[in-house]
Design an enzyme around this catalytic site. Structure first.
Site, PDB file in Angstrom:
ATOM      1  N   ASP A  77       0.840  -1.193   0.000  1.00 23.23           N
ATOM      2  CA  ASP A  77       0.000   0.000   0.000  1.00 23.23           C
ATOM      3  C   ASP A  77       0.882   1.252   0.000  1.00 23.23           C
ATOM      4  OD1 ASP A  77      -2.324   1.549   0.164  1.00 23.23           O
ATOM      5  OD2 ASP A  77      -2.323   1.519   2.369  1.00 23.23           O
ATOM      6  N   HIS A 170      -6.838  10.296   3.898  1.00 21.81           N
ATOM      7  CA  HIS A 170      -6.443   9.254   4.834  1.00 21.81           C
ATOM      8  C   HIS A 170      -6.739   9.711   6.258  1.00 21.81           C
ATOM      9  CE1 HIS A 170      -3.589   8.042   1.470  1.00 21.81           C
ATOM     10  NE2 HIS A 170      -4.336   6.976   1.676  1.00 21.81           N
ATOM     11  N   GLY A 206      -8.696   5.926   1.716  1.00 26.79           N
ATOM     12  CA  GLY A 206      -9.311   6.678   2.806  1.00 26.79           C
ATOM     13  C   GLY A 206     -10.723   6.214   3.075  1.00 26.79           C
ATOM     14  N   GLY A 207     -10.945   4.892   2.993  1.00 33.54           N
ATOM     15  CA  GLY A 207     -12.296   4.354   3.143  1.00 33.54           C
ATOM     16  C   GLY A 207     -12.850   4.448   4.556  1.00 33.54           C
TER      17      GLY A 207
END
Length: 285
Positions: A77, A170, A206-207
């Protein structure tokens, strides 16, 4: 797994791991929910956990010991150029090269190099245009809206899925956050699909903290991978803090880290189960 998600209107959860317990929790939830899942590791987490090969071996070994039967990917990531090459060499099955802090021409050129290296080993590649707000391992973004022409140029490098800034950030979202730019997401999806002649999976970074209805709408517009880190960290912290403030850590042998951390791990599992429900990928294995 992400191509299947894009074709069938759901999203895969990319859940960041931070240690042994986190990795076990992700794998257990994936198996319980029969949900294809991505175990993601940031550069910071990889360093903390002992290195690229350590992360790969840990996921593989736990996968086998826990008898996991659902599809699992090991994903880098927000890796820089050197981290992407190290992850490829170590056996990651999916790479995110994040050159969004570079000039667009350099981002595109380096992405093409990573695509060539990764695809030679059957490894999928994610890349980013338009920075995601917040900070991720030293890469700082202001939440830019990705230009359509940059998104089209990026998918033409041969990447497998695209991260594009649409106002997402984020970490926890501030009170004055106005929401995802869903109209722009739709424009990106349409443009990149037309550019390459097939449906391109879009990644939502940024879920953690985006309202569920916005996530569901984004999935309907082409988002096929949703990254979650802060949500699980906050759930872990809240459960562990409650346990300690109630003095349960002083009972019996609860000073044992296996007992002390167990309540936090349960918090992680609950948070991830909830996210899988929203993403719609339960029972998709």
């Amino acid at each position: 797994m992400i191509t299947n998600a894009r074709q069938n209107g759901y999203a895969i959860g990319a859940f960041n791991t931070n240690n042994l317990e986190w990795t076990e929790a992700i794998l257990r939830v994936a198996q319980e929910q029969q949900a294809p899942t991505i175990v993601a590791a940031s550069m910071g987490a990889i360093k903390y956990m002992g290195g690229f090969k350590t992360v790969v071996d840990l996921v593989h070994d736990l996968h086998d010991e826990l008898n996991i039967t659902v599809p699992i990917a090991i994903h880098l990531d927000h890796g820089n150029y050197e981290a992407a090459k190290s992850a490829i060499a170590a056996g990651f099955t999916s790479i995110m090269f994040d050159g969004s802090d570079l000039p667009i021409d350099e981002n595109l050129a380096k992405t093409q190099e990573i695509v060539k290296l990764a695809h030679a080993k059957g490894i999928s590649v994610e890349a980013e245009v338009g920075t995601i707000g917040g900070e991720e391992d030293g890469i700082i973004g202001d939440g830019e809206i990705a230009p359509i022409e940059d998104a089209v140029a990026m998918v033409n490098t041969g990447i497998d899925f695209l991260a594009a800034g649409i106002g997402n950030i984020h970490g926890p979202y501030p009170d004055n956050w106005t929401g995802l730019h869903l109209d722009h997401l739709q424009n990106i999806t349409t443009a990149v699909d037309e550019a390459v002649g097939h449906k391109v999976p879009i990644v939502l970074h940024g879920g953690s903290g985006i309202p569920d209805d916005q996530i569901e709408t984004a999935i309907s517009m082409g988002v096929s991978k949703v990254n979650v880190n802060s949500e699980a960290q906050l759930a872990f912290h809240e459960a562990l803090r409650e346990f300690i403030l109630a003095d349960h850590d002083l009972e019996g042998k609860n000073y044992d880290p296996r007992k002390l951390l167990a309540t936090g791990v349960q918090g992680i599992e609950s948070a991830l189960t909830d996210r899988i429900s929203v993403f719609g990928n339960a029972h998709k294995a």
